[in-house]
Design an enzyme around this catalytic site. Structure first.
Site, PDB file in Angstrom:
ATOM      1  N   GLU A   1       0.926  29.770   0.682  1.00  0.00           N
ATOM      2  CA  GLU A   1       1.388  29.058  -0.515  1.00  0.00           C
ATOM      3  C   GLU A   1       1.365  29.917  -1.759  1.00  0.00           C
ATOM      4  O   GLU A   1       2.133  29.706  -2.669  1.00  0.00           O
ATOM      5  CB  GLU A   1       0.603  27.762  -0.712  1.00  0.00           C
TER       6      GLU A   1
ATOM      7  N   VAL B   1     -12.155  36.456  -1.680  1.00  0.00           N
ATOM      8  CA  VAL B   1     -12.368  36.763  -0.264  1.00  0.00           C
ATOM      9  C   VAL B   1     -11.031  36.866   0.471  1.00  0.00           C
ATOM     10  O   VAL B   1     -10.784  37.825   1.213  1.00  0.00           O
ATOM     11  CB  VAL B   1     -13.267  35.695   0.398  1.00  0.00           C
TER      12      VAL B   1
ATOM     13  N   GLY C   1      -5.784  31.610   1.474  1.00  0.00           N
ATOM     14  CA  GLY C   1      -6.058  30.782   0.302  1.00  0.00           C
ATOM     15  C   GLY C   1      -6.334  31.612  -0.929  1.00  0.00           C
ATOM     16  O   GLY C   1      -6.246  32.848  -0.903  1.00  0.00           O
TER      17      GLY C   1
ATOM     18  N   GLY D   1      -8.617  33.129  -4.136  1.00  0.00           N
ATOM     19  CA  GLY D   1      -9.974  33.654  -4.295  1.00  0.00           C
ATOM     20  C   GLY D   1     -10.108  35.081  -3.819  1.00  0.00           C
ATOM     21  O   GLY D   1      -9.233  35.637  -3.166  1.00  0.00           O
TER      22      GLY D   1
ATOM     23  N   ASN E   1     -12.598  23.150  -7.911  1.00  0.00           N
ATOM     24  CA  ASN E   1     -11.155  23.255  -8.166  1.00  0.00           C
ATOM     25  C   ASN E   1     -10.369  22.114  -7.526  1.00  0.00           C
ATOM     26  O   ASN E   1      -9.437  21.580  -8.122  1.00  0.00           O
ATOM     27  CB  ASN E   1     -10.602  24.558  -7.587  1.00  0.00           C
TER      28      ASN E   1
HETATM   29  N1  COA Z   1     -24.854  25.304  -6.085  1.00  0.00           N
HETATM   30  C1  COA Z   1     -24.484  26.002  -7.175  1.00  0.00           C
HETATM   31  N2  COA Z   1     -23.491  26.901  -7.180  1.00  0.00           N
HETATM   32  C2  COA Z   1     -22.851  27.110  -6.009  1.00  0.00           C
HETATM   33  C3  COA Z   1     -23.177  26.425  -4.838  1.00  0.00           C
HETATM   34  C4  COA Z   1     -24.240  25.483  -4.908  1.00  0.00           C
HETATM   35  N3  COA Z   1     -24.623  24.796  -3.842  1.00  0.00           N
HETATM   36  N4  COA Z   1     -22.366  26.850  -3.859  1.00  0.00           N
HETATM   37  C5  COA Z   1     -21.535  27.752  -4.401  1.00  0.00           C
HETATM   38  N5  COA Z   1     -21.843  27.928  -5.692  1.00  0.00           N
HETATM   39  C6  COA Z   1     -21.205  28.842  -6.630  1.00  0.00           C
HETATM   40  C7  COA Z   1     -21.203  30.267  -6.160  1.00  0.00           C
HETATM   41  O1  COA Z   1     -22.471  30.881  -6.352  1.00  0.00           O
HETATM   42  C8  COA Z   1     -20.127  30.855  -7.053  1.00  0.00           C
HETATM   43  O2  COA Z   1     -20.611  30.980  -8.364  1.00  0.00           O
HETATM   44  P1  COA Z   1     -20.064  32.111  -9.402  1.00  0.00           P
HETATM   45  O3  COA Z   1     -18.614  31.782  -9.631  1.00  0.00           O
HETATM   46  O4  COA Z   1     -20.896  31.913 -10.634  1.00  0.00           O
HETATM   47  O5  COA Z   1     -20.294  33.408  -8.687  1.00  0.00           O
HETATM   48  C9  COA Z   1     -19.106  29.699  -7.049  1.00  0.00           C
HETATM   49  O6  COA Z   1     -19.816  28.522  -6.727  1.00  0.00           O
HETATM   50  C10 COA Z   1     -18.009  29.900  -5.980  1.00  0.00           C
HETATM   51  O7  COA Z   1     -17.317  30.947  -6.395  1.00  0.00           O
HETATM   52  P2  COA Z   1     -16.855  32.165  -5.482  1.00  0.00           P
HETATM   53  O8  COA Z   1     -17.742  32.330  -4.311  1.00  0.00           O
HETATM   54  O9  COA Z   1     -16.658  33.312  -6.384  1.00  0.00           O
HETATM   55  O10 COA Z   1     -15.542  31.531  -4.983  1.00  0.00           O
HETATM   56  P3  COA Z   1     -14.062  32.011  -4.834  1.00  0.00           P
HETATM   57  O11 COA Z   1     -13.476  32.519  -6.085  1.00  0.00           O
HETATM   58  O12 COA Z   1     -13.949  32.848  -3.626  1.00  0.00           O
HETATM   59  O13 COA Z   1     -13.426  30.564  -4.566  1.00  0.00           O
HETATM   60  C11 COA Z   1     -13.412  28.305  -3.699  1.00  0.00           C
HETATM   61  C12 COA Z   1     -13.976  29.733  -3.583  1.00  0.00           C
HETATM   62  C13 COA Z   1     -13.863  27.535  -2.462  1.00  0.00           C
HETATM   63  C14 COA Z   1     -13.949  27.631  -4.947  1.00  0.00           C
HETATM   64  C15 COA Z   1     -11.855  28.415  -3.757  1.00  0.00           C
HETATM   65  O14 COA Z   1     -11.405  29.145  -2.654  1.00  0.00           O
HETATM   66  C16 COA Z   1     -11.213  27.049  -3.747  1.00  0.00           C
HETATM   67  O15 COA Z   1     -11.093  26.419  -4.787  1.00  0.00           O
HETATM   68  N6  COA Z   1     -10.817  26.560  -2.564  1.00  0.00           N
HETATM   69  C17 COA Z   1     -10.213  25.241  -2.417  1.00  0.00           C
HETATM   70  C18 COA Z   1      -8.723  25.302  -2.556  1.00  0.00           C
HETATM   71  C19 COA Z   1      -8.105  26.111  -1.472  1.00  0.00           C
HETATM   72  O16 COA Z   1      -8.727  26.536  -0.512  1.00  0.00           O
HETATM   73  N7  COA Z   1      -6.834  26.328  -1.533  1.00  0.00           N
HETATM   74  C20 COA Z   1      -6.173  27.027  -0.452  1.00  0.00           C
HETATM   75  C21 COA Z   1      -4.940  27.630  -0.776  1.00  0.00           C
HETATM   76  S1  COA Z   1      -4.570  27.732  -2.525  1.00  0.00           S
END
Ligand code: COA
Length: 498
Positions: A288, A267, A263, A265, A378
């Site tokens: 994708e 990670v 996916g 991001g 997102n």
């Molecule tokens: N309260 C407040 N903030 C929260 C939270 C909560 N309970 N839980 C998470 N967060 C914040 C994190 O601290 C982080 O904040 P930051 O950006 O200020 O650091 C943010 O939410 C998540 O960002 P991050 O951990 O940097 O995420 P990422 O860039 O690795 O993306 C997803 C993670 C889940 C948002 C992203 O993978 C996604 O949109 N996934 C859904 C779509 C998908 O999986 N597609 C698959 C193929 S395209």
């Protein structure tokens, strides 16, 4: 004039200035646009719609493949153009407007938009805008850096506007495999048996009379954000590779694993980068989005083939790939998202799906889309297509963030995108939990034992123990306490008990 880019000479008289096509767009229309995770999006018409919206305000429904680049969603939001948006976005300004309720967001599994358009479950598309590298002598549209939903948009829209992007070289022809499944009840099997199987044509076919205009642009895609690999993402990648190593040791996987999906991001990018330094080889991807890490793996000789709906890479990687496209062309294919994310194909190929969670709970339910249960981040993107159908469905996230004030492993998730039945393995920087074949009470013990940040482990264990003792059941919960950590975060800025 433009004959290398518009090789069907009967279409040459459709070339127009952007300002000449704006009148085609009317209030209330459904507009579809190419673009998938910033790649192959509309570079001139959608931004011009935003810029023009003061003189002749309109509101539209905008359907794309996935997210757009060049802050186009922000510009459209600020100009008040968007009434409704689907199926995915990653824009900060649009996200705020969605969460204010100003823009209605339809958060869809990315394989499904095409299906819904095919079967008339969505309103008809008035105009489709499709970025192309060129139009062939036969009138076929050669897409650029993504395919996304463009084939179904071209097929279903009443009118099509083609944006020919001269910044994309014409040698992209041959990179794409365009195939549209038949409408029901005449649906046939999608005959992909390996990631490198090609089943369609190199171009998107469109009825020439539907082409209302051709405009020219000369602009590269917005570059992907450079994902820095930090200690946490490196630790997650390390644990995941340990899991794969165990699978190989136990004879369930070979060194080439199974086709990988990763996916968006930081990670997911770190995990693939970690594979470059591992013993695994002969890897393939059926995903994708192809990020920098996919091309690093190809260059390292580890990845033999990658199939996706888009190439979304950093500026340096873009140069490397498109300056040397002939080197990569037999190792990469771009498909429509109805194929890259087709449940049938994902199941048949036995994909290993690796997606990022915002949070997961002690039973393995995953929230990928909402902050604190209400605020859209997102969207579900393609994670649901893969999680439900993958051979092994893996979710990764950091155990805690924001100086450990947020735990990403919780008693109960505040929003469920992927339920416990579709989640096989969860991984944090603390460790991994293999949940396959485990009952809920066993899953909870594994997750609490292996994945939780030390600051939260005791309390989570206590929550589970008390839920078992006081309430019991197949899936023990203390409903009065299940969201306590989020309540504390809202009130005190930390999920920790004082
Ligand atoms: N309260 C407040 N903030 C929260 C939270 C909560 N309970 N839980 C998470 N967060 C914040 C994190 O601290 C982080 O904040 P930051 O950006 O200020 O650091 C943010 O939410 C998540 O960002 P991050 O951990 O940097 O995420 P990422 O860039 O690795 O993306 C997803 C993670 C889940 C948002 C992203 O993978 C996604 O949109 N996934 C859904 C779509 C998908 O999986 N597609 C698959 C193929 S395209």
């Amino acid at each position: 004039m433009h004959t290398d880019r518009i090789r069907n000479t009967s279409l040459l008289d459709r070339v127009k200035e952007v300002s000449e096509v704006l009148d085609l767009f009317q209030d209330g229309m459904v507009i579809a646009s190419s673009g998938f995770t910033k790649a192959g999006d509309s570079k001139v018409i959608l931004p011009a719609l935003a810029a023009n919206n003061t003189s002749r305000p309109i509101k539209i429904t905008l359907i794309t493949g996935a997210s757009l680049g060049h802050e186009t969603d922000a510009k459209l939001t600020e100009a008040g153009v968007l009434a409704r948006r689907m199926p995915f976005q990653v824009d900060k300004v649009l996200r705020k407007a969605i969460n204010r309720g100003d823009v209605l967001f339809v958060d869809q599994n990315l394989s499904e938009t095409s299906e819904m358009l095919l079967d008339h479950h969505l309103p008809e598309i008035d105009i489709a805008i499709i970025e192309a590298a060129y139009i062939t002598a036969e009138g076929g549209i050669v897409p650029t850096t993504s395919v996304g939903n463009s084939p179904i948009f071209a097929n279903k829209a009443k009118k099509v506007i083609i944006e020919i992007n001269t910044a994309v070289r014409t040698n992209v022809h041959g990179l794409h495999d365009i195939y549209l499944p038949e409408a029901y009840p005449n649906r046939k099997a999608i005959e992909i048996f390996r990631p490198n199987d090609r089943i369609g044509s190199a171009v998107i076919n469109v009825e020439p009379e539907k082409i209302a205009a051709i405009v020219l642009s000369h602009q590269q895609d917005s570059p992907a954000d450079i994902a820095v690999i930090d200690d946490k993402t490196a630790a997650i990648a390390h644990h995941l590779i340990d899991f794969f190593t165990e699978e190989v040791k136990n004879g369930r996987l070979s060194k080439s694993l199974r086709p990988l999906q990763a996916g968006i991001g930081k990670v997911a990018n770190a995990v693939l980068t970690g594979l470059a330094e591992s013993d695994f080889e002969g890897l393939t991807m059926f995903s994708e989005v192809l990020q920098d890490s996919a091309f690093d793996l190809i260059d390292a000789g580890k990845l033999t083939f990658a199939s996706a709906a888009s190439i979304t890479v950093s500026a340096a990687c873009y140069q490397r790939v498109f300056d040397n496209l002939e080197k990569y062309k037999d190792k990469v294919v771009l498909r429509p998202q109805s194929i890259s994310n087709a449940p049938e194909v994902i199941r048949r190929l036995g994909i290993i799906g690796i997606n990022t969670a915002i949070e997961f709970d002690i039973y393995g339910n995953v929230n990928s889309s909402h902050i604190a249960g209400t605020q859209m981040m997102n969207g579900i993107g393609g994670s649901g297509d893969f999680a439900r159908n993958a051979h092994i469905s893996i979710f990764v996230t950091q155990a805690a963030s924001k100086e450990n004030k947020i735990s990403h492993v919780l008693p109960m998730v505040t929003h469920v995108d992927h339920n416990e039945h579709n989640v096989d393995v969860v991984v944090t920087d603390v460790g991994y939990a293999d949940l396959r074949g485990l009952a809920p009470r066993e899953r909870a013990l594994k997750i609490i034992g292996n994945c939780v940040h030390p600051d939260y482990k005791e309390e989570l264990q206590s929550y589970f123990d008390r839920a078992v003792a006081e309430i019991g059941g197949q899936t023990p919960h203390l409903l009065d306490e299940a969201f306590l950590w989020h309540k504390r975060f809202r009130e005190n800025g930390s999920m920790k008990a004082r």
